[in-house]
Design a protein around this motif. Sequence first.
Motif, PDB file in Angstrom:
ATOM      1  N   CYS A 124      19.781  25.100 -13.616  1.00  0.00           N
ATOM      2  CA  CYS A 124      19.935  23.742 -13.080  1.00  0.00           C
ATOM      3  C   CYS A 124      19.269  22.686 -13.950  1.00  0.00           C
ATOM      4  N   CYS A 125      17.963  22.793 -14.136  1.00  0.00           N
ATOM      5  CA  CYS A 125      17.205  21.719 -14.800  1.00  0.00           C
ATOM      6  C   CYS A 125      16.872  22.035 -16.255  1.00  0.00           C
ATOM      7  N   ASN A 126      17.205  23.235 -16.726  1.00  0.00           N
ATOM      8  CA  ASN A 126      16.974  23.674 -18.101  1.00  0.00           C
ATOM      9  C   ASN A 126      15.495  23.880 -18.433  1.00  0.00           C
ATOM     10  N   LYS A 127      14.651  24.011 -17.422  1.00  0.00           N
ATOM     11  CA  LYS A 127      13.233  24.297 -17.656  1.00  0.00           C
ATOM     12  C   LYS A 127      13.106  25.634 -18.357  1.00  0.00           C
ATOM     13  N   ASP A 128      12.209  25.720 -19.333  1.00  0.00           N
ATOM     14  CA  ASP A 128      11.948  26.987 -20.019  1.00  0.00           C
ATOM     15  C   ASP A 128      11.340  27.993 -19.049  1.00  0.00           C
ATOM     16  N   LEU A 129      11.874  29.208 -19.055  1.00  0.00           N
ATOM     17  CA  LEU A 129      11.371  30.301 -18.225  1.00  0.00           C
ATOM     18  C   LEU A 129      11.193  31.538 -19.106  1.00  0.00           C
TER      19      LEU A 129
ATOM     20  N   GLU B 210      22.084  37.818 -11.896  1.00  0.00           N
ATOM     21  CA  GLU B 210      21.101  37.366 -12.872  1.00  0.00           C
ATOM     22  C   GLU B 210      21.158  35.879 -13.185  1.00  0.00           C
ATOM     23  N   CYS B 211      21.867  35.092 -12.358  1.00  0.00           N
ATOM     24  CA  CYS B 211      21.763  33.644 -12.497  1.00  0.00           C
ATOM     25  C   CYS B 211      20.279  33.328 -12.320  1.00  0.00           C
ATOM     26  N   THR B 212      19.745  32.455 -13.138  1.00  0.00           N
ATOM     27  CA  THR B 212      18.304  32.244 -13.197  1.00  0.00           C
ATOM     28  C   THR B 212      17.950  30.788 -12.915  1.00  0.00           C
ATOM     29  N   PHE B 213      16.944  30.598 -12.061  1.00  0.00           N
ATOM     30  CA  PHE B 213      16.522  29.260 -11.660  1.00  0.00           C
ATOM     31  C   PHE B 213      15.008  29.209 -11.569  1.00  0.00           C
ATOM     32  N   CYS B 214      14.444  28.013 -11.773  1.00  0.00           N
ATOM     33  CA  CYS B 214      13.003  27.847 -11.568  1.00  0.00           C
ATOM     34  C   CYS B 214      12.747  27.759 -10.062  1.00  0.00           C
ATOM     35  N   ARG B 215      11.528  28.015  -9.666  1.00  0.00           N
ATOM     36  CA  ARG B 215      11.172  28.000  -8.240  1.00  0.00           C
ATOM     37  C   ARG B 215      11.452  26.633  -7.610  1.00  0.00           C
ATOM     38  N   GLU B 216      11.160  25.560  -8.331  1.00  0.00           N
ATOM     39  CA  GLU B 216      11.375  24.204  -7.800  1.00  0.00           C
ATOM     40  C   GLU B 216      12.842  23.996  -7.409  1.00  0.00           C
ATOM     41  N   CYS B 217      13.765  24.285  -8.304  1.00  0.00           N
ATOM     42  CA  CYS B 217      15.194  24.124  -8.005  1.00  0.00           C
ATOM     43  C   CYS B 217      15.640  25.107  -6.924  1.00  0.00           C
ATOM     44  N   ALA B 218      15.185  26.355  -7.032  1.00  0.00           N
ATOM     45  CA  ALA B 218      15.591  27.388  -6.076  1.00  0.00           C
ATOM     46  C   ALA B 218      15.201  27.032  -4.648  1.00  0.00           C
ATOM     47  N   GLU B 219      13.986  26.520  -4.478  1.00  0.00           N
ATOM     48  CA  GLU B 219      13.506  26.232  -3.126  1.00  0.00           C
ATOM     49  C   GLU B 219      13.965  24.878  -2.599  1.00  0.00           C
ATOM     50  N   HIS B 220      13.877  23.843  -3.423  1.00  0.00           N
ATOM     51  CA  HIS B 220      14.105  22.490  -2.916  1.00  0.00           C
ATOM     52  C   HIS B 220      15.546  22.010  -3.016  1.00  0.00           C
ATOM     53  N   THR B 221      16.269  22.467  -4.027  1.00  0.00           N
ATOM     54  CA  THR B 221      17.659  22.036  -4.181  1.00  0.00           C
ATOM     55  C   THR B 221      18.631  23.071  -3.630  1.00  0.00           C
ATOM     56  N   LEU B 222      18.366  24.332  -3.936  1.00  0.00           N
ATOM     57  CA  LEU B 222      19.308  25.397  -3.575  1.00  0.00           C
ATOM     58  C   LEU B 222      18.961  26.109  -2.277  1.00  0.00           C
ATOM     59  N   HIS B 223      17.792  25.839  -1.740  1.00  0.00           N
ATOM     60  CA  HIS B 223      17.350  26.421  -0.464  1.00  0.00           C
ATOM     61  C   HIS B 223      17.469  27.942  -0.438  1.00  0.00           C
ATOM     62  N   GLY B 224      17.124  28.560  -1.605  1.00  0.00           N
ATOM     63  CA  GLY B 224      17.051  30.010  -1.686  1.00  0.00           C
ATOM     64  C   GLY B 224      18.359  30.744  -1.918  1.00  0.00           C
ATOM     65  N   HIS B 225      19.444  29.990  -2.193  1.00  0.00           N
ATOM     66  CA  HIS B 225      20.746  30.634  -2.405  1.00  0.00           C
ATOM     67  C   HIS B 225      21.366  30.197  -3.727  1.00  0.00           C
ATOM     68  N   CYS B 226      21.968  31.143  -4.423  1.00  0.00           N
ATOM     69  CA  CYS B 226      22.610  30.870  -5.703  1.00  0.00           C
ATOM     70  C   CYS B 226      23.840  29.992  -5.500  1.00  0.00           C
ATOM     71  N   PRO B 227      23.984  28.902  -6.259  1.00  0.00           N
ATOM     72  CA  PRO B 227      25.155  28.049  -6.119  1.00  0.00           C
ATOM     73  C   PRO B 227      26.426  28.678  -6.678  1.00  0.00           C
ATOM     74  N   ASN B 228      26.275  29.726  -7.476  1.00  0.00           N
ATOM     75  CA  ASN B 228      27.428  30.381  -8.093  1.00  0.00           C
ATOM     76  C   ASN B 228      28.042  31.452  -7.201  1.00  0.00           C
ATOM     77  N   CYS B 229      27.198  32.278  -6.576  1.00  0.00           N
ATOM     78  CA  CYS B 229      27.719  33.401  -5.777  1.00  0.00           C
ATOM     79  C   CYS B 229      27.322  33.327  -4.305  1.00  0.00           C
ATOM     80  N   GLY B 230      26.375  32.437  -3.978  1.00  0.00           N
ATOM     81  CA  GLY B 230      25.915  32.331  -2.594  1.00  0.00           C
ATOM     82  C   GLY B 230      24.867  33.357  -2.213  1.00  0.00           C
ATOM     83  N   GLY B 231      24.504  34.231  -3.152  1.00  0.00           N
ATOM     84  CA  GLY B 231      23.506  35.262  -2.876  1.00  0.00           C
ATOM     85  C   GLY B 231      22.099  34.705  -2.818  1.00  0.00           C
ATOM     86  N   GLU B 232      21.182  35.526  -2.320  1.00  0.00           N
ATOM     87  CA  GLU B 232      19.792  35.084  -2.218  1.00  0.00           C
ATOM     88  C   GLU B 232      19.123  35.091  -3.575  1.00  0.00           C
ATOM     89  N   LEU B 233      18.161  34.200  -3.734  1.00  0.00           N
ATOM     90  CA  LEU B 233      17.368  34.131  -4.959  1.00  0.00           C
ATOM     91  C   LEU B 233      16.026  34.775  -4.694  1.00  0.00           C
TER      92      LEU B 233
END
Length: 82
Positions: free
Chosen positions: A10-15, A28-51
């Motif tokens: 999402c935000c291109n933060k280095d991980l 294996e879609c990868t997100f930082c904790r900030e985007c995962a929790e606050h924007t995506l609410h714990g779900h992958c925007p690509n597959c809908g699975g849990e992060l």
Amino acid sequence: MLELRPNCECCNKDLPADATDALICSFECTFCRECAEHTLHGHCPNCGGELVTRPRRPLEKLGKYPASVTRVINPAGCQSAS
């Protein structure tokens, strides 16, 4: 073996491989904790699975099994999967 992608899709933060704030879905879609929790609410925007927290590869194994260097960024931006 997990790719250990080097950035938030999402935000291109280095991980880096040892990042404690990297989350992944089962594809294996990868997100930082900030985007995962606050924007995506714990779900992958690509597959809908849990992060979930991405496992960290032991440093002594990174030499033989390095993390990916291919950056994946969603050009449409981060959208909630709710």
